[in-house]
Design a protein around this motif. Structure first.
Motif, PDB file in Angstrom:
ATOM      1  N   THR A  17     -17.615 -77.302  -7.629  1.00  0.00           N
ATOM      2  CA  THR A  17     -17.154 -78.170  -6.547  1.00  0.00           C
ATOM      3  C   THR A  17     -18.304 -79.089  -6.151  1.00  0.00           C
ATOM      4  O   THR A  17     -19.429 -78.946  -6.643  1.00  0.00           O
TER       5      THR A  17
ATOM      6  N   THR B 188     -20.814 -80.683  -3.109  1.00  0.00           N
ATOM      7  CA  THR B 188     -21.352 -80.423  -1.775  1.00  0.00           C
ATOM      8  C   THR B 188     -21.533 -81.743  -1.030  1.00  0.00           C
ATOM      9  O   THR B 188     -21.332 -82.826  -1.586  1.00  0.00           O
ATOM     10  N   ASP B 189     -21.947 -81.643   0.219  1.00  0.00           N
ATOM     11  CA  ASP B 189     -22.219 -82.850   1.018  1.00  0.00           C
ATOM     12  C   ASP B 189     -23.638 -83.363   0.811  1.00  0.00           C
ATOM     13  O   ASP B 189     -23.997 -84.420   1.340  1.00  0.00           O
ATOM     14  N   GLU B 190     -24.438 -82.646   0.044  1.00  0.00           N
ATOM     15  CA  GLU B 190     -25.828 -83.044  -0.192  1.00  0.00           C
ATOM     16  C   GLU B 190     -25.908 -84.020  -1.360  1.00  0.00           C
ATOM     17  O   GLU B 190     -25.262 -83.815  -2.398  1.00  0.00           O
ATOM     18  N   ALA B 191     -26.693 -85.093  -1.197  1.00  0.00           N
ATOM     19  CA  ALA B 191     -26.833 -86.088  -2.257  1.00  0.00           C
ATOM     20  C   ALA B 191     -28.105 -85.841  -3.056  1.00  0.00           C
ATOM     21  O   ALA B 191     -29.124 -85.380  -2.535  1.00  0.00           O
TER      22      ALA B 191
ATOM     23  N   PRO C 271     -23.164 -86.516  -5.111  1.00  0.00           N
ATOM     24  CA  PRO C 271     -23.101 -85.188  -4.481  1.00  0.00           C
ATOM     25  C   PRO C 271     -23.623 -84.102  -5.423  1.00  0.00           C
ATOM     26  O   PRO C 271     -23.282 -84.080  -6.612  1.00  0.00           O
TER      27      PRO C 271
END
Length: 555
Positions: free
Chosen positions: A431, A433-436, A442
């Motif tokens: 999936t 995540t919100d982290e770049a 992502p």
């Protein structure tokens, strides 16, 4: 008939429609022709953009380039030059691996990095061990035979001619293979080293059949590729080009036939038009975002990057990502259980002085109900170099002075490993995540949990390794638990409700989008996946050529 003749002549038959081995320079190891490679403009619509130049993308590019397709391959990593970039040093070889940040989770999280990924032209095959067994016919009908996993929408027999062709191109070297669909190999087996000798003795005493090979490593001269020199650094990149990888087996011929391999290019999203067709791929190169137009797109980034790219390619028409209308992208990612057990002997084994997988057994490959679990495992010798050997010592609980003594004793050890078929489960998935990350994309998350069947398989296989070393009178043993080989995440199937692509590896909802890597595999098998990934792309090229104008609309 041709396959039997090629086996009889042991490598003397030139591969069909692939001159890569003969295009290489006999004195330099870099891929020739890069200065004369065809260059396409971003605004020029090519026939095909392939994302990734590993086992899947490199093979597909060569096959269709030969047929006149105008192709650009986008590869995140560099164009490797073995003379300049590869070193006989474990620590100096980390640049071969894809080590960007990943978030891992689940009850049995999988360590990411060098054991299951690669970057640069040639992909992870530039640092794989060289082992190239075929899948068995049973691997394609696991649900039908054993009531677990999933059936493939194609059969072993659909891939058999492609297995044979790729084996000639690598070329594969080994003894007659009695398991699955029995067959021979283009080159004869490599000689055994000391580590394999003691393992063979223990296996024979345990009633286990072992065979030498198969490895995609030249055993004799092959075009302008030399014989293996047994330097021991297969997993760090073969500096002499004896080990087969797309960098030397397919890319030279692809370039000769007009394919552009655009290295140092990180794909960021696949664009689509209002009708739902792909129009090309956006990518980053030299700090700038660019866009390559294409009539067809094939993604070959493997089981983490392929789902990530599809999930990140959102649009008004595909708000949850490309080919993800049924929430199937990223699901059913599999690894193989790969514990290893080492045995110590008074004589010098020098396990590194040979191809890492020297001798192998598939006696336990198929389901045996008496074992108490479905499916099975394969056994092979492995040859960790000193840094990896230190991981084995640490895993067995040895530190300080004891570890130093085990390290000094390195040349007296031999190591056996297993590859256990772990079953596909929908919640083992990738999936976003919100982290770049550094590209602004992502960061992917990979959750993995074993099933009771998986745990039983691993425990039985590990006990079998201990049994072999006991039969061979090992003075000491060390064990380490680990995983190997990612596949799945965009599996092929018979309906959009339970798969991402069809039997032609074409996305269900997008007529000009294909997936050309191991992420399409519905099951894992107990065989290393590289050869099957290449065979799938070889078959895919035939299917794409046959589809022709139908690429614009699903039949």
């Amino acid at each position: 008939m041709r396959g039997r003749l090629a086996t009889a002549l042991k490598g003397a038959v030139r591969p069909d429609r692939n001159d890569s081995a003969f295009l290489l320079d006999p004195h330099r190891r870099a891929v020739p022709g890069q200065d004369r490679m065809r260059r396409y403009a971003d605004g020029e619509e090519v026939d095909l953009v392939i994302v990734g130049c590993g086992a899947g993308g490199g093979t597909l590019a060569q096959r269709l380039g030969r047929r006149g397709w105008r192709i650009v391959v986008l590869e995140r990593g560099p164009f490797w030059d073995p003379d300049e970039h590869w070193v006989s040093d474990e620590g100096g070889s980390h640049k071969l691996y894809w080590t960007d940040k990943r978030i891992i989770g689940g009850e049995d999280p999988v360590e990411m990095g060098k054991n299951n990924s690669g970057q640069g032209v040639g992909g992870s095959m530039v640092h794989y061990a060289g082992y190239v067994p075929r899948f068995h016919p049973s691997d394609f009908e696991v649900r039908r035979r054993d009531g677990v996993g999933a059936d493939w929408p194609i059969s072993y027999w659909d891939l058999k001619p492609h297995y044979e062709r790729v084996e000639r191109e690598l070329p594969a070297a080994g003894e007659w293979w009695p398991w699955g669909d029995p067959h021979g190999y283009p080159h004869g087996p490599h000689p055994l080293g000391g580590g394999a000798d003691v393992a063979m003795e223990g296996a024979m005493k345990s009633g286990i059949t072992m065979k030498v090979g198969p490895v995609g490593i030249v055993n004799g001269v092959f075009g302008n590729r030399p014989h293996c020199i047994y330097r021991g650094f297969c997993l760090e990149g073969c500096k002499v080009n004896a080990k087969g990888s797309p960098l030397v087996t397919h890319v030279p011929d692809a370039i000769k036939h007009g394919v552009e391999v655009r290295a140092d290019s990180m794909a960021t999203r696949i664009e689509v038009d209002d009708s739902g067709r792909c129009t090309g791929v956006a990518y980053l190169r030299d700090g700038c975002e660019r866009f390559q137009r294409a009539s067809v797109v094939a993604v070959a980034g493997y089981s983490i990057e392929t789902p990530r790219l599809l999930l990140a390619s959102t649009s008004r028409r595909f708000p949850n990502g490309l080919a993800n209308g049924e929430d199937q992208v990223g699901r059913y990612v599999m690894v193989q259980g790969a514990p290893q057990v080492a045995g110590r002997y008074p004589g010098l084994a020098r396990m590194y002085k040979a191809p890492p997988p020297e001798i192998c057994s598939e006696d336990f490959y198929e389901t045996d109900e008496s074992r108490g679990f479905a499916r099975g495992f394969s056994i092979q010798t492995v040859a960790p170099l000193p840094i990896e050997w230190a991981q084995h010592v640490l895993a067995d609980g040895h530190w300080g002075r004891a570890m130093r003594e085990y390290m000094r004793d390195y040349n007296h050890w031999s190591v056996l490993g297993v590859l256990c078929e772990l079953l596909p489960h929908s919640n083992n998935r990738v999936t976003l995540t919100d982290e770049a990350d550094q590209f602004g994309l992502p960061v992917p998350r990979f959750d993995y949990t074993q099933s009771p069947n998986d745990r039983a398989n691993i425990a039985y296989a590990k006990a079998k390794l201990h049994e072999i070393w006991e039969a061979a009178d090992a003075q000491d043993v060390l064990a380490i638990d680990r995983y190997a080989h990612l596949v799945g995440g965009c599996r092929m199937g018979t309906s959009a409700e339970e798969s991402v692509v069809d039997s032609d590896q074409r996305a269900w909802a997008i007529p000009n989008l294909f997936v050309a890597d191991g992420s399409v595999m519905p099951t894992q098998g107990s065989a290393n996946p590289a050869l099957t990934v290449m065979a799938l792309s070889s078959r895919l090229a035939d299917r794409m050529e046959a589809l022709g104008s139908d690429l614009s609309a699903r039949a």
